[in-house]
Design a protein around this motif. Structure first.
Motif, PDB file in Angstrom:
ATOM      1  N   PRO A   1     -21.916  -4.071  -0.659  1.00  0.00           N
ATOM      2  CA  PRO A   1     -20.680  -4.870  -0.653  1.00  0.00           C
ATOM      3  C   PRO A   1     -19.673  -4.326   0.347  1.00  0.00           C
ATOM      4  N   LEU A   2     -18.771  -5.178   0.780  1.00  0.00           N
ATOM      5  CA  LEU A   2     -17.718  -4.797   1.719  1.00  0.00           C
ATOM      6  C   LEU A   2     -16.438  -4.535   0.930  1.00  0.00           C
ATOM      7  N   ASN A   3     -15.904  -3.329   1.037  1.00  0.00           N
ATOM      8  CA  ASN A   3     -14.697  -2.958   0.308  1.00  0.00           C
ATOM      9  C   ASN A   3     -13.468  -3.103   1.204  1.00  0.00           C
ATOM     10  N   PHE A   4     -12.462  -3.800   0.690  1.00  0.00           N
ATOM     11  CA  PHE A   4     -11.239  -4.064   1.453  1.00  0.00           C
ATOM     12  C   PHE A   4     -10.020  -3.500   0.731  1.00  0.00           C
ATOM     13  N   THR A   5      -8.983  -3.230   1.504  1.00  0.00           N
ATOM     14  CA  THR A   5      -7.706  -2.790   0.933  1.00  0.00           C
ATOM     15  C   THR A   5      -6.555  -3.501   1.636  1.00  0.00           C
ATOM     16  N   ALA A   6      -5.441  -3.579   0.931  1.00  0.00           N
ATOM     17  CA  ALA A   6      -4.164  -3.946   1.542  1.00  0.00           C
ATOM     18  C   ALA A   6      -3.444  -2.632   1.787  1.00  0.00           C
ATOM     19  N   SER A   7      -3.272  -2.269   3.047  1.00  0.00           N
ATOM     20  CA  SER A   7      -2.780  -0.935   3.402  1.00  0.00           C
ATOM     21  C   SER A   7      -1.479  -1.031   4.188  1.00  0.00           C
ATOM     22  N   TYR A   8      -0.573  -0.098   3.921  1.00  0.00           N
ATOM     23  CA  TYR A   8       0.705  -0.078   4.627  1.00  0.00           C
ATOM     24  C   TYR A   8       1.232   1.350   4.686  1.00  0.00           C
ATOM     25  N   LEU A   9       2.096   1.607   5.661  1.00  0.00           N
ATOM     26  CA  LEU A   9       2.726   2.914   5.787  1.00  0.00           C
ATOM     27  C   LEU A   9       3.764   3.064   4.683  1.00  0.00           C
ATOM     28  N   ALA A  10       3.619   4.096   3.883  1.00  0.00           N
ATOM     29  CA  ALA A  10       4.484   4.288   2.713  1.00  0.00           C
ATOM     30  C   ALA A  10       5.792   4.963   3.116  1.00  0.00           C
ATOM     31  N   THR A  11       6.583   4.269   3.921  1.00  0.00           N
ATOM     32  CA  THR A  11       7.891   4.761   4.324  1.00  0.00           C
ATOM     33  C   THR A  11       8.944   4.302   3.327  1.00  0.00           C
ATOM     34  N   PRO A  12      10.134   4.882   3.352  1.00  0.00           N
ATOM     35  CA  PRO A  12      11.171   4.461   2.404  1.00  0.00           C
ATOM     36  C   PRO A  12      11.525   2.979   2.513  1.00  0.00           C
ATOM     37  N   GLU A  13      11.359   2.397   3.692  1.00  0.00           N
ATOM     38  CA  GLU A  13      11.741   1.000   3.900  1.00  0.00           C
ATOM     39  C   GLU A  13      10.581   0.031   3.732  1.00  0.00           C
ATOM     40  N   ALA A  14       9.475   0.511   3.195  1.00  0.00           N
ATOM     41  CA  ALA A  14       8.284  -0.337   3.077  1.00  0.00           C
ATOM     42  C   ALA A  14       8.277  -1.149   1.792  1.00  0.00           C
ATOM     43  N   VAL A  15       9.447  -1.543   1.312  1.00  0.00           N
ATOM     44  CA  VAL A  15       9.534  -2.284   0.059  1.00  0.00           C
ATOM     45  C   VAL A  15       8.850  -3.641   0.183  1.00  0.00           C
ATOM     46  N   VAL A  16       9.130  -4.344   1.266  1.00  0.00           N
ATOM     47  CA  VAL A  16       8.509  -5.658   1.472  1.00  0.00           C
ATOM     48  C   VAL A  16       7.009  -5.505   1.691  1.00  0.00           C
ATOM     49  N   SER A  17       6.612  -4.484   2.447  1.00  0.00           N
ATOM     50  CA  SER A  17       5.187  -4.242   2.675  1.00  0.00           C
ATOM     51  C   SER A  17       4.466  -3.967   1.359  1.00  0.00           C
ATOM     52  N   GLY A  18       5.085  -3.153   0.506  1.00  0.00           N
ATOM     53  CA  GLY A  18       4.479  -2.856  -0.778  1.00  0.00           C
ATOM     54  C   GLY A  18       4.361  -4.087  -1.653  1.00  0.00           C
ATOM     55  N   ARG A  19       5.407  -4.910  -1.664  1.00  0.00           N
ATOM     56  CA  ARG A  19       5.361  -6.144  -2.455  1.00  0.00           C
ATOM     57  C   ARG A  19       4.321  -7.106  -1.881  1.00  0.00           C
ATOM     58  N   ALA A  20       4.227  -7.183  -0.556  1.00  0.00           N
ATOM     59  CA  ALA A  20       3.231  -8.051   0.078  1.00  0.00           C
ATOM     60  C   ALA A  20       1.820  -7.601  -0.273  1.00  0.00           C
ATOM     61  N   ALA A  21       1.599  -6.288  -0.325  1.00  0.00           N
ATOM     62  CA  ALA A  21       0.279  -5.768  -0.698  1.00  0.00           C
ATOM     63  C   ALA A  21      -0.061  -6.158  -2.133  1.00  0.00           C
ATOM     64  N   GLU A  22       0.929  -6.118  -3.027  1.00  0.00           N
ATOM     65  CA  GLU A  22       0.695  -6.524  -4.416  1.00  0.00           C
ATOM     66  C   GLU A  22       0.356  -8.010  -4.495  1.00  0.00           C
ATOM     67  N   ILE A  23       1.046  -8.823  -3.700  1.00  0.00           N
ATOM     68  CA  ILE A  23       0.758 -10.259  -3.670  1.00  0.00           C
ATOM     69  C   ILE A  23      -0.656 -10.495  -3.142  1.00  0.00           C
ATOM     70  N   ALA A  24      -1.030  -9.750  -2.100  1.00  0.00           N
ATOM     71  CA  ALA A  24      -2.378  -9.876  -1.536  1.00  0.00           C
ATOM     72  C   ALA A  24      -3.432  -9.558  -2.588  1.00  0.00           C
ATOM     73  N   GLN A  25      -3.196  -8.515  -3.372  1.00  0.00           N
ATOM     74  CA  GLN A  25      -4.155  -8.157  -4.422  1.00  0.00           C
ATOM     75  C   GLN A  25      -4.266  -9.275  -5.457  1.00  0.00           C
ATOM     76  N   ARG A  26      -3.136  -9.829  -5.854  1.00  0.00           N
ATOM     77  CA  ARG A  26      -3.155 -10.906  -6.851  1.00  0.00           C
ATOM     78  C   ARG A  26      -3.918 -12.122  -6.335  1.00  0.00           C
ATOM     79  N   ILE A  27      -3.670 -12.506  -5.103  1.00  0.00           N
ATOM     80  CA  ILE A  27      -4.343 -13.670  -4.524  1.00  0.00           C
ATOM     81  C   ILE A  27      -5.835 -13.409  -4.351  1.00  0.00           C
ATOM     82  N   ALA A  28      -6.181 -12.194  -3.912  1.00  0.00           N
ATOM     83  CA  ALA A  28      -7.580 -11.863  -3.711  1.00  0.00           C
ATOM     84  C   ALA A  28      -8.351 -11.857  -5.016  1.00  0.00           C
TER      85      ALA A  28
END
Length: 291
Positions: free
Chosen positions: A258-285
């Motif tokens: 199987p092919l394993n995928f992740t939603a990945s982002y730089l965990a900087t202090p300002e990555a709030v939107v990136s983190g929320r987008a990754a959570e949305i990606a997981q929910r949709i996937a």
């Protein structure tokens, strides 16, 4: 005492990397611009933040500022995201995506992302996972939907459902094994799925199997449907071809991993939107995987 968010960003980038050049690359600035922002911040605070004789190591004051600066930038990001919602965030959001996801749940993800952040300007770059990893680490994209995880201390990886692989052929193609002469049509040469498949085929059949790598998954399915080879491809992406009878599954006694995928982002202090987008990606996937 006055300082700016840009000065704090420059300070944090230098503190994290220990190097003005790397900080400048991360921030897409010139080295003199980064140096000037750090110097101006030091002047505003009245202290030195770095020991210049020790490869830009933070001083005691710099180490103390580091935690406060991260909290300050995170709070600023939260304010931008939440105050005045749903119109609180109006900025460019750069997403790098593997084609496997483009061919499956990307439209649903973009719709869900825009529903939560209607003023977000989304820019999408489709590329192989290796390139997406490099873009993410260089801060050229904000979120990477790729074959992961990305092994770097700066990166937060959120696991996505795996793509099960399968063997496909045209009904008219009387081939039941990859060693029977029909080329194996699959992912592009410089991708992890190609490398893993090539290793397995070599281990099982020696040089008896031929691989036709293709940079377009759509082209892979069309070639298989035309009877020009057998496919080692993601099962979920074959649904329409299977339903229409253009291709069929077959079992040579083994299936690619199987092919394993992740939603990945730089965990900087300002990555709030990136983190929320990754959570949305997981929910949709997950929702797509359950269909």
């Amino acid at each position: 005492m006055r300082f700016t968010l840009d000065q704090l960003r420059a300070f944090l980038a230098v503190a994290r990397t220990g190097n003005v050049r790397r900080a400048a690359e991360e921030l897409h600035l010139t080295q003199p611009a980064v140096t000037a922002r750090v110097r101006t911040l030091e002047s505003a605070l009245g202290v030195e933040l770095f020991d210049r004789s020790a490869s830009m190591r933070t001083t005691k004051n710099g180490a103390a500022l580091f935690g406060y600066a991260e909290q300050y930038l995170k709070l600023n990001s939260l304010i931008q995201r939440d105050v005045g919602r749903p119109d609180g965030v109006a900025s460019l959001f750069r997403i790098g995506v593997s084609e496997t996801i483009v061919q499956s749940w990307l439209p649903d993800f973009i719709a869900a992302l825009r529903e939560e952040f209607p003023r977000l300007n989304v820019e999408i770059d489709v590329d192989i996972s290796r390139s997406l990893r490099e873009q993410l680490l260089s801060n050229a994209i904000d979120l990477a939907l790729l074959m992961g995880p990305v092994s770097d201390y700066r990166v937060e990886n959120i696991a996505l459902p795996a793509y099960q692989m399968t063997w496909l052929r045209a009904p008219s193609l009387a081939v039941s094994d990859p060693a029977e002469g029909a080329p194996v049509i699959t992912f592009a040469r410089d991708t992890r799925p190609f490398r893993l498949l090539k290793e397995t085929l070599l281990e099982r059949y020696g040089t008896g199997a031929v691989i036709f790598p293709t940079s377009s998954l759509s082209a892979c399915f069309r070639l298989v449907a035309a009877g020009l080879g057998i496919g080692a491809l993601p099962l979920s992406l074959a649904a329409d071809y299977l339903a229409s009878g253009q291709v069929e599954q077959f079992d040579p006694g083994w299936i690619p991993a199987p092919l394993n995928f992740t939603a990945s982002y730089l965990a900087t202090p300002e990555a709030v939107v990136s983190g929320r987008a990754a959570e949305i990606a997981q929910r949709i996937a997950v929702a797509y995987d359950k269909k």
